[in-house]
Design an enzyme around this catalytic site. Structure first.
Site, PDB file in Angstrom:
ATOM      1  N   HIS A 200     -41.640 -52.055 -12.886  1.00  0.00           N
ATOM      2  CA  HIS A 200     -40.493 -52.429 -13.714  1.00  0.00           C
ATOM      3  C   HIS A 200     -40.110 -53.892 -13.552  1.00  0.00           C
ATOM      4  CE1 HIS A 200     -39.538 -48.653 -15.342  1.00  0.00           C
ATOM      5  NE2 HIS A 200     -39.332 -48.066 -14.186  1.00  0.00           N
ATOM      6  N   GLU A 442     -66.242 -49.567 -22.571  1.00  0.00           N
ATOM      7  CA  GLU A 442     -65.856 -49.917 -21.206  1.00  0.00           C
ATOM      8  C   GLU A 442     -66.512 -49.003 -20.174  1.00  0.00           C
ATOM      9  OE1 GLU A 442     -61.545 -49.658 -20.871  1.00  0.00           O
ATOM     10  OE2 GLU A 442     -61.458 -47.958 -22.233  1.00  0.00           O
ATOM     11  N   ASP A 466     -62.522 -52.534 -17.251  1.00  0.00           N
ATOM     12  CA  ASP A 466     -63.137 -51.293 -16.786  1.00  0.00           C
ATOM     13  C   ASP A 466     -64.653 -51.376 -16.792  1.00  0.00           C
ATOM     14  OD1 ASP A 466     -61.172 -49.407 -15.967  1.00  0.00           O
ATOM     15  OD2 ASP A 466     -60.437 -49.409 -18.029  1.00  0.00           O
ATOM     16  N   CYS A 513     -61.408 -57.320 -25.382  1.00  0.00           N
ATOM     17  CA  CYS A 513     -59.989 -57.334 -25.055  1.00  0.00           C
ATOM     18  C   CYS A 513     -59.708 -57.239 -23.560  1.00  0.00           C
ATOM     19  CB  CYS A 513     -59.249 -56.214 -25.795  1.00  0.00           C
ATOM     20  SG  CYS A 513     -59.810 -54.568 -25.339  1.00  0.00           S
TER      21      CYS A 513
HETATM   22  C1  PEP Z   1     -60.148 -53.021 -20.210  1.00  0.00           C
HETATM   23  O1  PEP Z   1     -60.484 -52.046 -19.529  1.00  0.00           O
HETATM   24  O2  PEP Z   1     -60.792 -54.084 -20.249  1.00  0.00           O
HETATM   25  C2  PEP Z   1     -58.927 -52.982 -21.036  1.00  0.00           C
HETATM   26  C3  PEP Z   1     -58.644 -53.918 -21.907  1.00  0.00           C
HETATM   27  O3  PEP Z   1     -58.080 -51.961 -20.869  1.00  0.00           O
HETATM   28  P1  PEP Z   1     -57.133 -51.715 -19.616  1.00  0.00           P
HETATM   29  O4  PEP Z   1     -57.073 -52.986 -18.812  1.00  0.00           O
HETATM   30  O5  PEP Z   1     -55.830 -51.325 -20.204  1.00  0.00           O
HETATM   31  O6  PEP Z   1     -57.838 -50.598 -18.898  1.00  0.00           O
HETATM   32 MG    MG Z   2     -59.689 -50.056 -19.818  1.00  0.00          MG
END
Ligand code: PEP
Ligand code: MG
Length: 598
Positions: A200, A442, A466, A513
């Site tokens: 938080h 991922e 991931d 991403c």
């Molecule tokens: C990732 O795994 O690269 C991703 C963008 O998702 P998160 O970090 O939310 O697992």
């Molecule tokens: Mg991820």
């Protein structure tokens, strides 16, 4: 002999950078959650009085929280006041209250002991949760319990509203109630012993723009009230009582960063294109609606990843279809005409909701999580999908499924989506029938079968956070193996190249991403591998844009080709260091990681 005070001069400690910015200020210690609980046995005739004492403490806690809520004046802070409602709801929770009363009655113990026993039981249910977001629900319970304990013991709450001057708040942990009632004009930063990037304190401080370092473990034992502190909310560094020299270098660094931030912000409105005219798309990763404005002002051309886990937090029940719909509709409208990519629930295990508890998972990272959870708990999944679909006519929305491991999984997810679509069509509720559906890449099995997967979806988004974890078998949150977490590992580069080729051949768009997309050097390498869509934290967009505008696509392609000749990450980095030094002598210090600066 060394005195204690001397030990604290110029002491460096490192935690987790939770909200960026460098600040200095005097430490203000908030004593929290470290009370010693009196444990007493009581006589049978004292039981009812003890129950009443417990109930009075509950009532007093409610009264205090309502008062805090009423006193919040600033509108930005008010936006977060819902957390106080969650805490008020916990104070109504029959499990918490009845269990404690039962303990008082059956075990003949005082209220403090009884409540502690209840907490222990609830804690063990929360303990196995691997997902960082959901673990935070446990802290809500503890914030509330700490307040009840204090009221039981007649301890005064520090009056945070009376803080004067500009201080850095140091606490074992900060509850949202603490943060919300502070006069933020007097708070330069936050430092806490516990918490992670999605605690938080971290989320709040980021959205309020206050630098914060969390998870320091030893902050409250090493820091004393009045100590001069420097905190760097990016790197997670904290300096206690810096020497004059360190302080001066801090002022310099702060000036330089400010200057560079202002400089790179100039790039926010410019097109993201290389010198030889290759145009790419930079988007933002966000998790709250409030971040859309910041994303736009940093030059984001859309939301490449809207993480939806936050929606399931800070509440006792599940979000309704209407909750989903309202948020996604606002998201789509506020970013229009650009696209918003909404990722369905990416929960780390299934044990966060008592109703769905299926026992402990020995290996939650590989357990019933993300899309696996959604496919199993179809009602939760369908509710979210209906919310997304209903919002789809209000802008340009794409659906992204997390942790897809293969064809069967994507087909199942799509089948459920189709079922939801049919239901809406039947009810004559409008939605975008052509809504694009994508898969997060991922998991290594998804990468290896990306040629097949590409035929099933409208787009890919590579989640390197991931992907690196699973491909290299390195737990992304385990500090003991973090030295092995290497985005430039030849295996990672090869996997990404393979996925890009699969997407190209199938003619579908591909984005990235993960955090790799926020690193200017990595972005160049990804560009050289053919990626054209990058989604990252909004703050990184201008500097990535700046670097892209300095290079020629052709030279980057050559560079990447060269990198593929090296068998180890070390050699890749050695080569890159030379290239960076020659190509970007001026940007070396700020745009590239420490190891590439020398
Ligand atoms: C990732 O795994 O690269 C991703 C963008 O998702 P998160 O970090 O939310 O697992
Ligand atoms: Mg991820």
């Amino acid at each position: 002999m060394k005195t204690f005070a001397q030990e604290q001069v110029n002491k460096f400690i490192r935690g987790i950078g939770a909200s960026s910015g460098i600040v200095s200020g005097r430490a203000y210690m908030l004593e929290r959650y470290k009370v010693r609980l009196p444990q007493k046995r009581i006589n049978p005739w004292q039981v009812e009085e003890e129950v009443q004492r417990f109930l009075r403490a509950i009532e007093e806690s409610k009264r205090q929280l309502r008062e805090i809520k009423e006193r919040i004046l600033s509108p930005e802070v008010r936006e977060h006041a819902f957390i106080l409602d969650v805490h008020l709801m916990i104070l109504e929770d029959q499990m918490l209250i009845q269990n404690t009363i039962d303990h008082i009655r059956k075990r003949k113990v005082n209220s403090e002991w009884a409540l502690d026993l209840t907490l222990e039981r609830l804690d063990s249910a929360f303990k196995t949760i691997e997902d960082e977001y959901l673990r935070e629900r446990r802290s809500d319970l503890h914030y509330v319990a700490a307040r009840i304990f204090r009221n039981l013991m007649g301890k005064k709450h520090d009056d945070i509203t009376k803080i004067r001057g500009k201080v850095i708040i140091v606490a074992h942990d900060l509850s949202p109630a603490d943060t919300l009632q502070m006069n933020l004009n007097h708070v330069a930063g936050f430092v806490t012993d516990i918490g992670g990037r999605v605690s938080h304190t971290a989320i709040l401080s980021r959205s309020l723009g206050i630098p914060a370092v969390v998870g320091l473990e030893v902050a409250t034992s090493l820091i004393h009230g009045g100590d001069l502190l420097i905190i760097d909310g990016e790197s997670g560094d904290v300096v206690i009582n810096p020497t004059e020299e360190v302080y001066r270098s801090f002022v310099e660094r702060k000036k330089r960063i400010r200057f560079l931030e202002r400089e790179s912000l100039k790039y926010a409105p410019l097109p993201a294109e290389t010198r030889d005219g290759v145009r790419v798309c930079l988007q933002a990763n966000i998790e709250m609606l409030e971040e859309v404005q910041g994303a736009k002002s940093h030059g984001a051309e859309g939301i490449g990843l809207f993480r939806t886990e936050v929606l399931y937090l800070n509440r006792k029940d599940l979000p309704t279809e209407e909750d989903h719909y309202q948020i996604y509709r606002k998201l789509a409208e506020s970013i229009y005409p650009a696209t918003a990519t909404i990722r369905t629930l990416d929960i780390g295990g299934d044990k966060f909701l008592p109703d769905y508890s299926k026992g402990n998972e020995a290996n939650p990272a590989m357990g019933l999580r993300a899309i696996r959870f959604s496919i199993k708990e179809t009602e939760i999944f369908k509710t979210q999908l209906r919310g997304i679909l209903r919002a789809s006519p209000y802008g340009k929305i794409r659906i992204l499924f997390p942790m897809i491991s293969g064809i069967e999984e994507i087909r199942k997810a799509k089948m459920i989506l189709e079922e939801v679509k049919r239901g809406l069509a039947k009810a004559k509720i409008p939605f975008d029938r052509e809504i694009p559906v994508g898969a997060m890449i991922e998991i290594p099995s998804a990468s290896v079968t990306s040629d097949l997967l590409a035929r099933e979806v409208d787009f890919f988004s590579i989640g390197t956070n991931d992907l690196i974890q699973y491909a290299l078998a390195v737990d992304r949150i385990n500090e003991h193996v973090s030295y092995l977490y290497e985005p430039l590992h030849p295996a990672i580069l090869r996997i990404i190249r393979m996925v890009v080729q699969s997407a190209r051949q199938a003619g579908i768009p591909i984005a990235i991403c993960g955090e790799m997309a926020a690193d200017p050097l990595h972005v160049l390498i990804l560009l050289g591998m053919g990626l054209e869509e990058f989604s990252m934290n909004p703050v990184s967009i201008p500097k990535v844009k700046k670097i892209l505008r300095m290079v020629r696509y052709e030279e980057i392609k050559d560079l990447v080709e060269k990198l593929f000749e090296f068998p180890t990450a070390m050699e890749i980095k050695r080569y890159l260091r030379g290239w960076v030094k020659e190509r970007f002598p001026d940007e070396l210090k700020t745009f590239f990681p420490e190891e590439l600066r020398t």
